[in-house]
Design a protein around this motif. Sequence first.
Motif, mmCIF file in Angstrom:
data_model
loop_
_atom_site.group_PDB
_atom_site.id
_atom_site.type_symbol
_atom_site.label_atom_id
_atom_site.label_comp_id
_atom_site.label_asym_id
_atom_site.label_seq_id
_atom_site.Cartn_x
_atom_site.Cartn_y
_atom_site.Cartn_z
ATOM 1 N N ILE A 220 0.865 -1.175 0.000
ATOM 2 C CA ILE A 220 0.000 0.000 0.000
ATOM 3 C C ILE A 220 0.898 1.221 0.000
ATOM 4 C CG2 ILE A 220 -1.799 1.272 1.222
ATOM 5 C CD1 ILE A 220 -2.708 -1.393 2.421
ATOM 6 N N GLN A 221 0.784 2.032 -1.030
ATOM 7 C CA GLN A 221 1.654 3.185 -1.201
ATOM 8 C C GLN A 221 0.881 4.479 -1.006
ATOM 9 O OE1 GLN A 221 3.801 2.889 -4.893
ATOM 10 N NE2 GLN A 221 4.481 0.798 -4.479
ATOM 11 N N GLY A 222 1.583 5.508 -0.576
ATOM 12 C CA GLY A 222 0.935 6.786 -0.331
ATOM 13 C C GLY A 222 1.622 7.925 -1.050
ATOM 14 N N LYS A 223 0.855 8.868 -1.480
ATOM 15 C CA LYS A 223 1.352 10.121 -2.051
ATOM 16 C C LYS A 223 0.695 11.253 -1.275
ATOM 17 C CE LYS A 223 3.702 8.146 -5.430
ATOM 18 N NZ LYS A 223 3.484 6.743 -5.009
ATOM 19 N N GLY A 224 1.452 12.329 -1.004
ATOM 20 C CA GLY A 224 0.942 13.291 -0.047
ATOM 21 C C GLY A 224 1.002 14.754 -0.397
ATOM 22 N N THR A 225 0.879 15.154 -1.667
ATOM 23 C CA THR A 225 0.829 16.585 -1.967
ATOM 24 C C THR A 225 -0.390 16.898 -2.813
ATOM 25 O OG1 THR A 225 2.030 16.624 -4.070
ATOM 26 C CG2 THR A 225 3.355 16.563 -2.072
ATOM 27 N N GLN A 226 -0.678 18.181 -2.914
ATOM 28 C CA GLN A 226 -1.902 18.626 -3.571
ATOM 29 C C GLN A 226 -1.896 18.403 -5.074
ATOM 30 O OE1 GLN A 226 -1.107 22.374 -1.904
ATOM 31 N NE2 GLN A 226 -0.348 23.321 -3.764
ATOM 32 N N ILE A 227 -0.730 18.208 -5.700
ATOM 33 C CA ILE A 227 -0.719 18.021 -7.152
ATOM 34 C C ILE A 227 -0.890 16.557 -7.541
ATOM 35 C CG2 ILE A 227 0.689 20.072 -7.548
ATOM 36 C CD1 ILE A 227 3.072 18.212 -8.035
ATOM 37 N N TRP A 228 -0.877 15.657 -6.569
ATOM 38 C CA TRP A 228 -1.101 14.232 -6.852
ATOM 39 C C TRP A 228 -2.545 13.908 -6.503
ATOM 40 C CZ3 TRP A 228 3.955 12.813 -3.906
ATOM 41 C CH2 TRP A 228 5.053 13.035 -4.747
ATOM 42 N N ASP A 229 -3.425 14.135 -7.434
ATOM 43 C CA ASP A 229 -4.843 13.955 -7.146
ATOM 44 C C ASP A 229 -5.558 13.108 -8.190
ATOM 45 O OD1 ASP A 229 -4.692 15.790 -9.180
ATOM 46 O OD2 ASP A 229 -5.604 17.432 -8.072
ATOM 47 N N HIS A 230 -4.790 12.349 -9.007
ATOM 48 C CA HIS A 230 -5.415 11.447 -9.978
ATOM 49 C C HIS A 230 -4.824 10.060 -9.793
ATOM 50 C CE1 HIS A 230 -7.507 14.620 -12.172
ATOM 51 N NE2 HIS A 230 -6.384 15.331 -12.113
ATOM 52 N N VAL A 231 -5.685 9.089 -9.533
ATOM 53 C CA VAL A 231 -5.241 7.719 -9.347
ATOM 54 C C VAL A 231 -6.148 6.810 -10.170
ATOM 55 C CG1 VAL A 231 -6.623 7.474 -7.238
ATOM 56 C CG2 VAL A 231 -4.715 5.935 -7.658
ATOM 57 N N TYR A 232 -5.533 5.820 -10.808
ATOM 58 C CA TYR A 232 -6.254 4.948 -11.737
ATOM 59 C C TYR A 232 -6.021 3.489 -11.359
ATOM 60 C CZ TYR A 232 -6.298 9.215 -14.568
ATOM 61 O OH TYR A 232 -6.465 10.499 -15.010
ATOM 62 N N VAL A 233 -6.984 2.655 -11.729
ATOM 63 C CA VAL A 233 -6.847 1.212 -11.549
ATOM 64 C C VAL A 233 -7.304 0.521 -12.830
ATOM 65 C CG1 VAL A 233 -7.072 1.194 -9.039
ATOM 66 C CG2 VAL A 233 -9.128 1.089 -10.456
ATOM 67 N N ILE A 234 -6.635 -0.592 -13.152
ATOM 68 C CA ILE A 234 -6.978 -1.371 -14.338
ATOM 69 C C ILE A 234 -7.874 -2.527 -13.899
ATOM 70 C CG2 ILE A 234 -6.068 -2.750 -16.239
ATOM 71 C CD1 ILE A 234 -3.446 -1.187 -15.972
ATOM 72 N N PRO A 235 -9.073 -2.638 -14.452
ATOM 73 C CA PRO A 235 -10.000 -3.695 -14.029
ATOM 74 C C PRO A 235 -9.404 -5.090 -14.219
ATOM 75 C CG PRO A 235 -11.134 -2.042 -15.352
ATOM 76 C CD PRO A 235 -9.670 -1.749 -15.463
ATOM 77 N N THR A 236 -9.807 -6.013 -13.364
ATOM 78 C CA THR A 236 -9.355 -7.401 -13.444
ATOM 79 C C THR A 236 -10.557 -8.334 -13.351
ATOM 80 O OG1 THR A 236 -9.124 -7.786 -11.063
ATOM 81 C CG2 THR A 236 -7.270 -6.735 -12.188
ATOM 82 N N ALA A 237 -10.314 -9.595 -13.699
ATOM 83 C CA ALA A 237 -11.316 -10.633 -13.470
ATOM 84 C C ALA A 237 -11.265 -11.060 -12.006
ATOM 85 C CB ALA A 237 -11.043 -11.826 -14.379
ATOM 86 N N PRO A 238 -12.325 -11.658 -11.487
ATOM 87 C CA PRO A 238 -12.290 -12.160 -10.108
ATOM 88 C C PRO A 238 -11.230 -13.250 -9.951
ATOM 89 C CG PRO A 238 -14.545 -12.093 -10.943
ATOM 90 C CD PRO A 238 -13.648 -11.864 -12.118
ATOM 91 N N VAL A 239 -10.601 -13.318 -8.790
ATOM 92 C CA VAL A 239 -9.596 -14.345 -8.537
ATOM 93 C C VAL A 239 -10.276 -15.628 -8.079
ATOM 94 C CG1 VAL A 239 -7.862 -12.629 -7.944
ATOM 95 C CG2 VAL A 239 -9.218 -13.663 -6.122
ATOM 96 N N THR A 240 -9.601 -16.762 -8.307
ATOM 97 C CA THR A 240 -10.109 -18.059 -7.862
ATOM 98 C C THR A 240 -9.171 -18.722 -6.871
ATOM 99 O OG1 THR A 240 -9.053 -19.220 -9.717
ATOM 100 C CG2 THR A 240 -11.300 -18.380 -10.068
#
Length: 741
Positions: A220-240
């Motif tokens: 789990i990573q953190g970013k902590g300034t006002q210019i870092w305000d866009h975060v994206y995730v790539i969809p995945t299939a459910p795990v088995t």
Amino acid sequence: MVKQAGFVNTTDAPITLALTLTATGENGAAAPADMFTLGATSVTVPAGARAEVPVTFNVGVSAPRGDYTAVITATAGNGTTVQVTVGATKTMPTHKLTVNLIGRDGAPAAPNSEIDVFDLDTGSYFNAFTVHDGIATLAVPSGRYSVMAFIDTLDAGGYHLSDETMGGSPEMAITGDVTVTIDARQGQEVRFETPEESEPIGYKLGYMRQASNGLAIINIQGKGTQIWDHVYVIPTAPVTVGYFEPIISERRYAPVIRASFDAREDRDDRDGRHGRPGASIPLEPVVNALRLDGHRKLTAVAIGAGRPEDVAGRRDIAGKLAVITRDRDLKYADQIATAASAGAAAAVIVNDMPGAFLAVLPGPISLTGTAIPAYTLNQDDGRTLLDRIAAGRTVINLHGVAVSPFVYNAVYATPGQILASPVVKVTRDNSAIFDTVYHGAKGTLVGDTQPWYRWYTNISANIVNWFPAQTRRQEWYSTGNVGLPLRDVTWMQKAFVVSTNIFYNYTDSLRVYNPGDRGTETWLGAGSGPASPGAAYATRDGDTLTLNIQDFSDSGEGHVGFLGARGDSVSTKVYRNGQQIAQGTRILSNSPIATTPEEAIYRVTLDTKQAYWSPLATSVSTAWTFKSARTDSRQALSLLWPRYDFGTDRANTVRGDRTHHFGLDLVSQAGANIGNMRGVEISVSDDDGATWRPATIKAKQDGYTVKVTNPDTGFVSLRIKAWDANGNQVDQTLIRAYAVR
């Protein structure tokens, strides 16, 4: 695989050795019987010569990967023995795993983008970082794996991180050389929709992946300034296989600044040659600068680089928005000060290069570090603004919020997979909401963090958010409308009292909320003494005492602090029938105290002094007296704690030169042997304990009301003695309990 075990005979007669072999794995357990084999069960070593026996490591034997050791014992006819050790490592054939990371701009991912490769059967973990081409290679055995990455994309200037994307395959088979491409352009932006317009100051992004054998990785990573305000995730299939939990969190506040061109003033630019009429302007606040609070409509004027000669003799700057072009030879503070000296109402510094622009003023943390509000603007939008100013009168609408009246603490987690539409809707119905007040002296700053925990986490790194003391705001807790229930997240807030040293902080108890929970909370209120039940405990189990009484607390239940910084002192002593049996700077649960079985009278004292946490409770002495004997199980000790409600304002003061009433309660732990209260005595002092006078006490249904006469100014100190019918007693002296204005 064959190696030779050699034996040397230094005598003048041949020696015959009987050979045996014992083999173990790296955990000390016996290896399979046929993993190592000897070429012979005996060997004759000629006089003055050497003889060898082949030892075979059978790589095809079914056994876990790892290090193995064979010990060959050679025994001569006269009973003399000698041992020879042979080692071998069993590995699996590996394959070349190439991971290709592509940023959201289509270019190779930024250097130091991180890749996690996790074996879903064994729990083995491989980690790599990209360099310049977005590619990393690893050698891994055949198996089932999670291959996840954090893809960084740099801004147009190639300097700042513009956004981060998490994605990959949390479950895939690797049976040969393979290339895995993870393209951030396939990511979906995680959006937190809140009742009021809000913006984050950084975020946390990560996941937990558990293998079939229970081993897990957490990144789990953190970013902590006002210019870092866009975060994206790539969809995945459910795990088995195993368990997978992607998780994202943000703390969201009212936007510090919103700016736009005033559409009604744009009559000369209806064709939009210099920007669409009414268009927004993406200003970012200069860190530590003064903040605008409210609405302003200002005419923008360009003042070059903001040197003194750029404003000399100009009369068109006063009351305006000064637009400055960044100059690497000048300090931001000097450029802003020049604009202020010319009478500007606010300033904007335009970047001189592509990409994001974060300006930080040096010095201590502040919300008033400049004479006027100041902001930055990226190069492209800055050029648009300067072009409009050159073309004619340009009016800018500004709306600023100096102190956010709310904070949304939002966690988004979707166990099993990353969803295709990562939208988090925070509503009143799915949130817990608390009306929270932070006490302190006017003009000072307080700070807070709001760590959250899942069942698989026990540490949390956080950035302190600073704001003025005496702030009152709504604090929301939500996991949104999809994914993890709010009750499955644990929270533990911290409040910080000295902006130059985050050691000075109070920690709340762990809390779990449910949607619909409502309440109030006060931080840093007067009444600081040792922690009371809810955050502290004192027990006996058999002939062992356990004292977990934190040094310091504020008026809020569950809030505790630990003294130990410059100027602090803590002394704890334990007595049995008047004889000291333990002492230390503090006695906590990791230092149990052995005692004797018979009933005895115990006395526990805790004395603290501090000079930097607060102007209140500079010296506190507390003594608990109680009886105790051997127990068959863990039981609460019969300690009494005074709990005060001084009725102060947000500055922890009350009106002087008048009669004042405050509340007093005496509390204990659940299960403690507390009798009916037999007496309470209170004295007050206006001179830090040099002299004392009695106060008036009146019992009521849920405690006591104390009547005192406050001095004109200064502080009021208290001395209390309270006891019950069972012989339990508490004595406490609290120097500077509250302030008088």
